[in-house]
Write an enzyme that holds these catalytic residues in place. Structure first.
Site, PDB file in Angstrom:
ATOM      1  N   ARG A   1     -54.381  76.843  34.556  1.00 27.70           N
ATOM      2  CA  ARG A   1     -54.859  77.700  35.671  1.00 27.70           C
ATOM      3  C   ARG A   1     -56.157  78.434  35.334  1.00 27.70           C
ATOM      4  O   ARG A   1     -56.351  79.578  35.732  1.00 27.70           O
ATOM      5  CB  ARG A   1     -53.788  78.716  36.105  1.00 27.70           C
ATOM      6  CG  ARG A   1     -52.489  78.128  36.535  1.00 27.70           C
ATOM      7  CD  ARG A   1     -52.604  77.220  37.763  1.00 27.70           C
ATOM      8  NE  ARG A   1     -51.344  76.554  37.967  1.00 27.70           N
ATOM      9  CZ  ARG A   1     -51.061  75.346  37.445  1.00 27.70           C
ATOM     10  NH1 ARG A   1     -51.981  74.646  36.773  1.00 27.70           N
ATOM     11  NH2 ARG A   1     -49.890  74.795  37.638  1.00 27.70           N
TER      12      ARG A   1
ATOM     13  N   GLU B   1     -51.481  84.946  38.874  1.00 26.93           N
ATOM     14  CA  GLU B   1     -52.233  83.705  39.117  1.00 26.93           C
ATOM     15  C   GLU B   1     -53.138  83.919  40.339  1.00 26.93           C
ATOM     16  O   GLU B   1     -54.237  83.377  40.428  1.00 26.93           O
ATOM     17  CB  GLU B   1     -51.229  82.570  39.376  1.00 26.93           C
ATOM     18  CG  GLU B   1     -51.873  81.230  39.567  1.00 26.93           C
ATOM     19  CD  GLU B   1     -50.859  80.093  39.572  1.00 26.93           C
ATOM     20  OE1 GLU B   1     -49.885  80.123  38.777  1.00 26.93           O
ATOM     21  OE2 GLU B   1     -51.037  79.168  40.366  1.00 26.93           O
TER      22      GLU B   1
ATOM     23  N   SER C   1     -47.200  80.516  43.493  1.00 28.62           N
ATOM     24  CA  SER C   1     -46.669  81.292  42.365  1.00 28.62           C
ATOM     25  C   SER C   1     -47.527  82.527  42.173  1.00 28.62           C
ATOM     26  O   SER C   1     -48.744  82.420  42.021  1.00 28.62           O
ATOM     27  CB  SER C   1     -46.707  80.465  41.077  1.00 28.62           C
ATOM     28  OG  SER C   1     -45.918  79.320  41.236  1.00 28.62           O
TER      29      SER C   1
HETATM   30  C1  LIG Z   1     -47.057  77.393  49.366  1.00 30.44           C
HETATM   31  C2  LIG Z   1     -48.027  77.306  48.198  1.00 30.44           C
HETATM   32  C3  LIG Z   1     -47.759  76.447  47.141  1.00 30.44           C
HETATM   33  C4  LIG Z   1     -48.658  76.366  46.071  1.00 30.44           C
HETATM   34  N1  LIG Z   1     -48.372  75.509  45.039  1.00 30.44           N
HETATM   35  C5  LIG Z   1     -49.220  75.413  44.003  1.00 30.44           C
HETATM   36  C6  LIG Z   1     -48.932  74.517  42.914  1.00 30.44           C
HETATM   37  O1  LIG Z   1     -47.960  73.806  42.896  1.00 30.44           O
HETATM   38  N2  LIG Z   1     -49.837  74.487  41.885  1.00 30.44           N
HETATM   39  C7  LIG Z   1     -50.964  75.246  41.861  1.00 30.44           C
HETATM   40  O2  LIG Z   1     -51.746  75.155  40.915  1.00 30.44           O
HETATM   41  N3  LIG Z   1     -51.245  76.091  42.883  1.00 30.44           N
HETATM   42  C8  LIG Z   1     -50.413  76.203  43.935  1.00 30.44           C
HETATM   43  N4  LIG Z   1     -50.705  77.054  44.965  1.00 30.44           N
HETATM   44  C9  LIG Z   1     -51.889  77.927  44.884  1.00 30.44           C
HETATM   45  C10 LIG Z   1     -53.162  77.332  45.521  1.00 30.44           C
HETATM   46  O3  LIG Z   1     -52.851  76.421  46.560  1.00 30.44           O
HETATM   47  C11 LIG Z   1     -54.055  76.647  44.489  1.00 30.44           C
HETATM   48  O4  LIG Z   1     -54.467  77.559  43.490  1.00 30.44           O
HETATM   49  C12 LIG Z   1     -55.279  76.001  45.132  1.00 30.44           C
HETATM   50  O5  LIG Z   1     -55.959  75.226  44.171  1.00 30.44           O
HETATM   51  C13 LIG Z   1     -56.257  77.033  45.699  1.00 30.44           C
HETATM   52  O6  LIG Z   1     -57.204  76.352  46.494  1.00 30.44           O
HETATM   53  P1  LIG Z   1     -57.924  77.070  47.725  1.00 30.44           P
HETATM   54  O7  LIG Z   1     -58.899  76.122  48.301  1.00 30.44           O
HETATM   55  O8  LIG Z   1     -56.913  77.610  48.663  1.00 30.44           O
HETATM   56  O9  LIG Z   1     -58.672  78.239  46.960  1.00 30.44           O
HETATM   57  P2  LIG Z   1     -58.923  79.715  47.476  1.00 30.44           P
HETATM   58  O10 LIG Z   1     -57.618  80.454  47.504  1.00 30.44           O
HETATM   59  O11 LIG Z   1     -59.721  79.695  48.706  1.00 30.44           O
HETATM   60  O12 LIG Z   1     -59.797  80.273  46.277  1.00 30.44           O
HETATM   61  C14 LIG Z   1     -59.230  80.448  44.985  1.00 30.44           C
HETATM   62  C15 LIG Z   1     -60.365  80.771  43.999  1.00 30.44           C
HETATM   63  O13 LIG Z   1     -61.215  79.632  43.896  1.00 30.44           O
HETATM   64  C16 LIG Z   1     -62.568  79.980  44.176  1.00 30.44           C
HETATM   65  N5  LIG Z   1     -63.190  78.818  44.851  1.00 30.44           N
HETATM   66  C17 LIG Z   1     -62.752  78.164  45.947  1.00 30.44           C
HETATM   67  N6  LIG Z   1     -63.576  77.149  46.247  1.00 30.44           N
HETATM   68  C18 LIG Z   1     -64.569  77.165  45.329  1.00 30.44           C
HETATM   69  C19 LIG Z   1     -65.741  76.363  45.108  1.00 30.44           C
HETATM   70  N7  LIG Z   1     -66.072  75.348  45.914  1.00 30.44           N
HETATM   71  N8  LIG Z   1     -66.545  76.683  44.056  1.00 30.44           N
HETATM   72  C20 LIG Z   1     -66.244  77.716  43.232  1.00 30.44           C
HETATM   73  N9  LIG Z   1     -65.159  78.513  43.402  1.00 30.44           N
HETATM   74  C21 LIG Z   1     -64.317  78.225  44.421  1.00 30.44           C
HETATM   75  C22 LIG Z   1     -62.473  81.199  45.082  1.00 30.44           C
HETATM   76  O14 LIG Z   1     -63.651  81.995  45.024  1.00 30.44           O
HETATM   77  C23 LIG Z   1     -61.256  81.917  44.496  1.00 30.44           C
HETATM   78  O15 LIG Z   1     -61.607  82.695  43.371  1.00 30.44           O
HETATM   79  C24 LIG Z   1     -49.838  77.154  46.057  1.00 30.44           C
HETATM   80  C25 LIG Z   1     -50.109  78.020  47.144  1.00 30.44           C
HETATM   81  C26 LIG Z   1     -49.214  78.084  48.212  1.00 30.44           C
HETATM   82  C27 LIG Z   1     -49.528  78.993  49.374  1.00 30.44           C
END
Ligand SMILES: Cc1cc2nc3c(=O)[nH]c(=O)nc-3n(C[C@H](O)[C@H](O)[C@H](O)COP(=O)(O)OP(=O)(O)OC[C@H]3O[C@@H](n4cnc5c(N)ncnc54)[C@H](O)[C@@H]3O)c2cc1C
Length: 303
Positions: free
Chosen positions: A169, A290, A220
């Site tokens: 992570r 996280e 998480s």
């Molecule tokens: C129901 C549920 C289940 C989940 N299960 C998992 C799982 O199994 N495993 C897991 O690892 N995570 C899980 N997650 C968490 C999440 O989905 C992941 O961390 C995912 O990768 C975040 O992506 P996002 O596009 O939503 O990022 P965001 O929440 O929009 O952003 C997260 C971070 O990434 C940065 N960011 C986003 N895009 C960019 C870019 N293009 N360049 C630079 N920085 C960027 C943002 O500034 C922020 O700091 C889950 C979440 C939910 C709601």
């Protein structure tokens, strides 16, 4: 400022409630939200913000962030319109705003394995790379070959897999908050399409069964502490269902914090602090969040 932004970016919103853009359904307004449709538009927005001295916060699908109740100053750059996915042999390249589920679907349709474990993660490729997202024994790191990024000087650079600094992570982007992932290439291996389909369906079934997907949440809440599971520690501390305002430790899965209906960011923050304190007192284990915390006038940080 809205008019100036509209001149350089296809779609711009002002005073947009962040609750509409986060899986927690929490967060006050951002001053401006832009949805660039090309790398040139991303560059234009960043150049404009640099000159105007305005902060830019990058957002993918908002599934790993808690946004403060007072919202975010400056411009939120939401990547979801940058969603092209292309294939070259066994390599697939996806723009930052492509959904991980869409990436996995393309891989499956071309009988390419290596990503199925990620299919239920509700984030974008950019957010997935930033977090080195992973599940069920697979993570972004396993198949990532390189990314095109925009650095602090608005130069486009290629980062090799090693230069991403991917670990549990974590990525190099945590210490380079101005870097933006534009697109990422994954190297995959030939696999049986039907087997991939079966695996994806089975993993989605497991998620539905174990996770409180009926409530807004951000996945998480805590990282897995070395040698433990956060959810188990929270459960053993007697915190199943623990409430602060409308934020709750999920009764279904103690590793998740849910928004029962009208939770504020403050409720979630207080709940997290309280859980962390109790677990530390009972088991001597420090829980590290996280979920990223974004608030007005401060850079995005770990909660
Ligand atoms: C129901 C549920 C289940 C989940 N299960 C998992 C799982 O199994 N495993 C897991 O690892 N995570 C899980 N997650 C968490 C999440 O989905 C992941 O961390 C995912 O990768 C975040 O992506 P996002 O596009 O939503 O990022 P965001 O929440 O929009 O952003 C997260 C971070 O990434 C940065 N960011 C986003 N895009 C960019 C870019 N293009 N360049 C630079 N920085 C960027 C943002 O500034 C922020 O700091 C889950 C979440 C939910 C709601």
């Amino acid at each position: 400022m809205k008019t100036k932004l509209e001149a350089i970016c296809s779609y711009v919103l002002a005073d947009e409630p962040m609750a509409k853009h986060t899986s927690f359904k929490i967060g006050g307004p951002c001053d401006y939200m832009v949805f660039p449709k090309s790398v040139d538009e991303v560059k234009n927005v960043l150049a404009f913000a640099k000159e105007a001295g305005v902060r830019v916060t990058v957002l993918g699908n908002g599934s790993n962030v808690l946004v403060a109740d007072e919202g975010i100053d400056g411009i939120v750059l939401k990547t979801t319109e940058l969603k092209a996915i292309t294939r070259n042999g066994t390599d697939i390249t996806a723009q930052a705003g492509a959904r991980l589920s869409a990436l996995c679907e393309v891989a499956k349709e071309h009988s390419l394995g290596g990503l199925a474990e990620l299919s239920g993660i509700p984030g974008t490729v950019g957010g997935g790379v930033y977090m080195n997202a992973g599940a069920y024994g697979g993570e972004i790191k396993d198949t990532l070959v390189s990314s095109l990024i925009l650095d602090e000087n608005l130069e486009i650079r290629t980062l090799t897999a090693e230069e991403h600094g991917l670990s549990y992570r974590h990525s190099v982007f945590h210490s380079h908050p101005q870097w933006i992932v534009l697109e990422t290439t994954f190297s995959l291996t030939s696999a049986n399409r039907d087997e991939l389909h079966k695996k994806t369906v089975e993993l989605l079934r497991k998620r539905n069964e174990k996770q409180p997907l009926e409530y807004p949440n951000a996945g998480s809440t805590f990282k897995r502490p070395e040698g433990y599971f956060a959810g188990k520690l929270i459960e053993d501390a007697g915190l199943r269902g623990f409430l602060v305002g409308d934020a709750q430790v999920s009764e279904k899965h103690c590793g998740f914090v849910i928004n029962r209906k009208n939770a504020t960011a403050d409720d979630v923050k207080k709940l997290i602090e309280s859980v962390r304190k109790t677990v530390k007192e009972k088991f001597g284990v420090t829980l590290e969040a996280e979920v990223r915390y974004v608030k007005r006038n401060e850079p995005d940080a770990i909660l």
